[in-house]
Scaffold this active site. Structure first.
Site, PDB file in Angstrom:
ATOM      1  N   TYR A 148      37.579  24.689 -12.246  1.00 29.31           N
ATOM      2  CA  TYR A 148      37.625  23.584 -13.569  1.00 29.31           C
ATOM      3  C   TYR A 148      38.511  24.266 -14.888  1.00 29.31           C
ATOM      4  CZ  TYR A 148      35.005  19.437 -15.845  1.00 29.31           C
ATOM      5  OH  TYR A 148      34.808  18.647 -17.019  1.00 29.31           O
TER       6      TYR A 148
ATOM      7  N   ARG B  76      28.460  23.357   0.029  1.00 33.30           N
ATOM      8  CA  ARG B  76      28.691  22.129  -0.694  1.00 33.30           C
ATOM      9  C   ARG B  76      29.392  21.266   0.512  1.00 33.30           C
ATOM     10  NH1 ARG B  76      28.943  23.222  -6.658  1.00 33.30           N
ATOM     11  NH2 ARG B  76      29.158  21.048  -6.325  1.00 33.30           N
TER      12      ARG B  76
ATOM     13  N   GLN C 186      14.698 -14.057   4.200  1.00 35.72           N
ATOM     14  CA  GLN C 186      13.385 -15.175   4.379  1.00 35.72           C
ATOM     15  C   GLN C 186      12.784 -15.455   3.346  1.00 35.72           C
ATOM     16  OE1 GLN C 186      10.133 -13.681   6.152  1.00 35.72           O
ATOM     17  NE2 GLN C 186       9.074 -15.623   6.987  1.00 35.72           N
TER      18      GLN C 186
ATOM     19  N   ARG D 221       0.634  -0.870   0.393  1.00 33.04           N
ATOM     20  CA  ARG D 221       0.178  -0.279   0.124  1.00 33.04           C
ATOM     21  C   ARG D 221       0.490   1.415   0.358  1.00 33.04           C
ATOM     22  NH1 ARG D 221      -3.565  -0.719   5.096  1.00 33.04           N
ATOM     23  NH2 ARG D 221      -3.083  -2.840   5.347  1.00 33.04           N
TER      24      ARG D 221
ATOM     25  N   ASN E 240      -0.114  -6.183  21.680  1.00 33.81           N
ATOM     26  CA  ASN E 240       0.427  -6.984  21.149  1.00 33.81           C
ATOM     27  C   ASN E 240       1.620  -5.900  20.129  1.00 33.81           C
ATOM     28  OD1 ASN E 240       3.273  -7.990  20.623  1.00 33.81           O
ATOM     29  ND2 ASN E 240       1.847  -9.722  19.090  1.00 33.81           N
TER      30      ASN E 240
ATOM     31  N   LYS F 253      32.761  25.594  -1.965  1.00 35.25           N
ATOM     32  CA  LYS F 253      32.515  23.909  -2.179  1.00 35.25           C
ATOM     33  C   LYS F 253      34.030  23.519  -2.213  1.00 35.25           C
ATOM     34  CE  LYS F 253      34.091  21.521  -5.699  1.00 35.25           C
ATOM     35  NZ  LYS F 253      34.133  20.756  -7.286  1.00 35.25           N
TER      36      LYS F 253
HETATM   37  C1  UD1 Z   1       1.671  -9.406  14.136  1.00 33.70           C
HETATM   38  C2  UD1 Z   1       1.220  -9.927  15.637  1.00 33.70           C
HETATM   39  C3  UD1 Z   1       0.446  -9.062  16.386  1.00 33.70           C
HETATM   40  C4  UD1 Z   1       0.990  -7.504  16.873  1.00 33.70           C
HETATM   41  C5  UD1 Z   1       0.865  -6.495  15.457  1.00 33.70           C
HETATM   42  C6  UD1 Z   1       1.501  -5.954  15.758  1.00 33.70           C
HETATM   43  C7  UD1 Z   1       1.653 -11.967  14.650  1.00 33.70           C
HETATM   44  C8  UD1 Z   1       1.419 -13.580  14.607  1.00 33.70           C
HETATM   45  N1  UD1 Z   1       0.760 -11.094  14.843  1.00 33.70           N
HETATM   46  O1  UD1 Z   1       1.100  -8.876  13.349  1.00 33.70           O
HETATM   47  O2  UD1 Z   1       0.126 -10.002  17.277  1.00 33.70           O
HETATM   48  O3  UD1 Z   1      -0.354  -7.162  17.333  1.00 33.70           O
HETATM   49  O4  UD1 Z   1       2.081  -8.262  14.683  1.00 33.70           O
HETATM   50  O5  UD1 Z   1       1.372  -4.993  14.490  1.00 33.70           O
HETATM   51  O6  UD1 Z   1       2.930 -12.022  14.766  1.00 33.70           O
HETATM   52  N2  UD1 Z   1       7.505 -10.094   9.119  1.00 33.70           N
HETATM   53  C9  UD1 Z   1       8.413 -11.207   8.067  1.00 33.70           C
HETATM   54  N3  UD1 Z   1       8.019 -11.741   7.826  1.00 33.70           N
HETATM   55  C10 UD1 Z   1       6.447 -12.332   7.688  1.00 33.70           C
HETATM   56  C11 UD1 Z   1       5.986 -11.788   8.299  1.00 33.70           C
HETATM   57  C12 UD1 Z   1       6.098 -11.030   8.946  1.00 33.70           C
HETATM   58  O7  UD1 Z   1       9.335 -10.746   8.339  1.00 33.70           O
HETATM   59  O8  UD1 Z   1       6.707 -13.446   7.192  1.00 33.70           O
HETATM   60  C13 UD1 Z   1       7.204  -9.062   8.901  1.00 33.70           C
HETATM   61  C14 UD1 Z   1       6.627  -7.771   8.788  1.00 33.70           C
HETATM   62  O9  UD1 Z   1       7.258  -6.924   8.075  1.00 33.70           O
HETATM   63  C15 UD1 Z   1       6.798  -6.804  10.079  1.00 33.70           C
HETATM   64  C16 UD1 Z   1       6.315  -7.918  10.802  1.00 33.70           C
HETATM   65  O10 UD1 Z   1       7.135  -9.231  11.011  1.00 33.70           O
HETATM   66  O11 UD1 Z   1       7.817  -6.137   9.834  1.00 33.70           O
HETATM   67  C17 UD1 Z   1       5.417  -8.042  11.572  1.00 33.70           C
HETATM   68  O12 UD1 Z   1       4.260  -9.059  10.337  1.00 33.70           O
HETATM   69  P1  UD1 Z   1       2.468  -7.536   9.735  1.00 33.70           P
HETATM   70  O13 UD1 Z   1       2.288  -9.144   9.017  1.00 33.70           O
HETATM   71  O14 UD1 Z   1       2.641  -6.596  10.312  1.00 33.70           O
HETATM   72  O15 UD1 Z   1       2.173  -8.832  11.672  1.00 33.70           O
HETATM   73  P2  UD1 Z   1       0.980  -8.528  12.145  1.00 33.70           P
HETATM   74  O16 UD1 Z   1      -0.275  -9.434  11.039  1.00 33.70           O
HETATM   75  O17 UD1 Z   1       0.314  -6.673  12.002  1.00 33.70           O
END
Ligand code: UD1
Ligand code: CA
Length: 462
Positions: A391, A337, A76, A16, A174, A355
């Site tokens: 220059y 600069r 990942q 988004r 959380n 500069k």
């Molecule tokens: C997660 C939490 C939720 C919390 C929220 C806070 C879980 C299951 N849920 O939900 O309880 O309230 O964060 O923002 O953890 N990411 C990866 N790899 C992945 C998935 C996610 O690197 O496969 C990273 C995302 O880039 C992000 C973070 O993990 O920085 C959180 O992921 P996101 O998908 O936003 O989690 P939420 O569903 O929002």
């Protein structure tokens, strides 16, 4: 020395944002969100950090290298959830056996060191295997809700989509930040169940697994809602910027800096400003900037990665990667600069560009002048409209102007050229040869006056 570390989750795509770039590199106050998170982790004592990258991983790795603070990365390949993301860092975690691991989201930039430290203290004091950093918010929609147990700890986190009506009413959520005991986390990471609906592995499911092993889980409620705030689109990103901007401005105000009107004032998080300095509207300070006491910066000035002494006045100045010493005044409409040094008491006036040059103590460059690739001594005076011609179309050369030299108005100094101490150049000279000390160089055609020339022409034309 403890063996603590941090794992930062940054594999998300952030569709988004409608950006070609990684979401975690979107900037809040000119600093990538990931940078805020990395700095907060380090400030809270977890300087050994590993970033889990995924979407646009090359770009994120490039940013981490440019920071030069030695963060590790793991990739990942497939986005299979927060638990799966942490699992990718298992080798990194194994090297921190016996310690505690901080897990943070790379897209929640306002998670602060104080909350992380508070959570760590609770984590250790309570002997927890996991301590969730939580926040009590006005609107918990979309977040995982904290399930508190009677005994004081927690028994789980329920995601929005799995929550019943009662659970949805819980306003403690959380943040996505946690402290884990490394050994406990490693023991359960491989056992995380696959969510039957989403097919993802949730880090939050580690809580039940740890409790099942007879270990303790708790939650530490941070003092501010800000710790959970992320940005999914540019509207939310702008809101984060506004929040951070107000917090930074007020932080400086409380430390003795006057910002009478914050309109258009953007100050990055890595800026220090001395007491009694005034920051006027339209001023942007970004990157690593340090400003001394009793200065007036602005209106309409932009400083990037620069150092400014005390008692300095900068009005409508743009200054990049440079150093300005005490008592300098510059502006309006000045461009400094990269790699320039203005020594104490220098005066730079309107429409001047400097500069890659040093300008010595008390020297004056008051109007319409370009000083590039030059070493200018102390108490030198440049007249109006001087140019260092650095220059020749192929290479850049330096000009050296020794102490007390006087460069007449509209002089061109064709580099490389050397002006000795107390040397003078006559106004309008184009100086191609060195000028010895105390000498006057005149390098222009002598004036010819033709009396009654106009009348003569009129007669000829009839
Ligand atoms: C997660 C939490 C939720 C919390 C929220 C806070 C879980 C299951 N849920 O939900 O309880 O309230 O964060 O923002 O953890 N990411 C990866 N790899 C992945 C998935 C996610 O690197 O496969 C990273 C995302 O880039 C992000 C973070 O993990 O920085 C959180 O992921 P996101 O998908 O936003 O989690 P939420 O569903 O929002
Ligand atoms: Ca999220």
């Amino acid at each position: 020395m403890n063996n603590n570390c941090a794992v930062i989750l940054a594999a998300g795509e952030g569709k988004r944002m409608k950006s070609r770039h990684s979401k975690v590199l979107c900037e809040v106050l000119f600093k990538p969100m990931l940078g805020w998170v990395l700095d907060a982790a380090a400030a809270a004592g977890a300087s050994d950090r590993c970033v889990v990258t995924g979407h646009n991983c090359g770009e994120v790795e490039g940013y981490l290298q440019s920071r030069e603070d030695g963060c590790e990365t793991v990739r990942q390949a497939e986005r299979l959830g927060t638990g799966h993301a942490v699992l990718q860092a298992a080798d990194f975690l194994s090297r921190h056996a016996g310690g505690h691991a901080l897990v943070l989201c790379g897209d929640a930039p306002l998670m602060d060191a104080q909350s992380i430290r508070g959570a760590y203290e609770a984590h250790i004091k309570q002997g927890n295997a996991v301590t969730v950093i939580s926040a009590v918010v006005g609107d918990p929609t979309g977040y995982g809700r904290i399930l508190r147990s009677e005994a004081g700890g927690i028994f789980g986190i329920v995601e929005e989509k799995n929550a019943d009506e009662g659970q949805k009413a819980i306003r403690e959520i959380n943040s996505g930040g946690y402290w884990f005991s490394v050994d406990g986390l490693l023991a359960v990471l491989g056992e995380l169940p696959k969510n039957p609906v989403s097919g993802e592995y949730y880090l939050t499911d580690a809580i039940a697994l740890l409790l099942g092993r007879g270990q303790k889980a708790g939650a530490f409620a941070a003092g501010s809602e800000d710790v959970v705030l992320g940005a999914n689109d540019r509207v939310q990103l702008a809101a984060l910027n506004e929040r951070a901007r107000a917090a930074v401005l007020n932080g400086h105000r409380l430390a003795g800096v006057s910002i009478p009107c914050g309109d258009g004032v953007l100050i990055g998080p890595d800026v220090s400003i001395g007491a009694d300095t005034v920051i006027l509207p339209g001023t942007i300070l970004r990157g690593k900037v340090s400003i001394g006491e009793d200065c007036v910066i602005g209106p309409n000035s932009l400083l990037e990665d620069s150092t400014v002494g005390s008692h300095v006045k900068l009005n409508a100045v743009q200054c990049y990667q440079s150093q300005i010493e005490d008592g300098v005044t510059a502006g309006p409409f000045v461009h400094i600069r990269p790699n320039s040094l203005l020594r104490a008491g220098v005066k730079v006036g309107d429409f001047v560009e400097i500069k890659n040059s040093v300008v010595g103590n008390g020297s004056k460059v008051p109007h319409l002048t370009y000083v590039g690739d030059s070493d200018v001594g102390a108490h030198v005076n440049f007249g109006c409209g001087c140019v260092t011609v650095n220059y020749d179309g192929k290479s850049k050369n330096r000009c050296v102007v020794e102490d007390h030299a006087f460069i007449g108005c509209n002089t061109n100094l064709i580099a490389p050229v050397h002006i000795g101490e107390y040397g003078y150049t006559a106004a309008g000279s184009t100086i191609t040869d060195d000028v010895p000390e105390n000498a006057l160089a005149i390098a222009r055609a002598r004036q010819v006056v033709k009396p009654m020339w106009v009348k003569g022409r009129q007669e000829k034309d009839g």
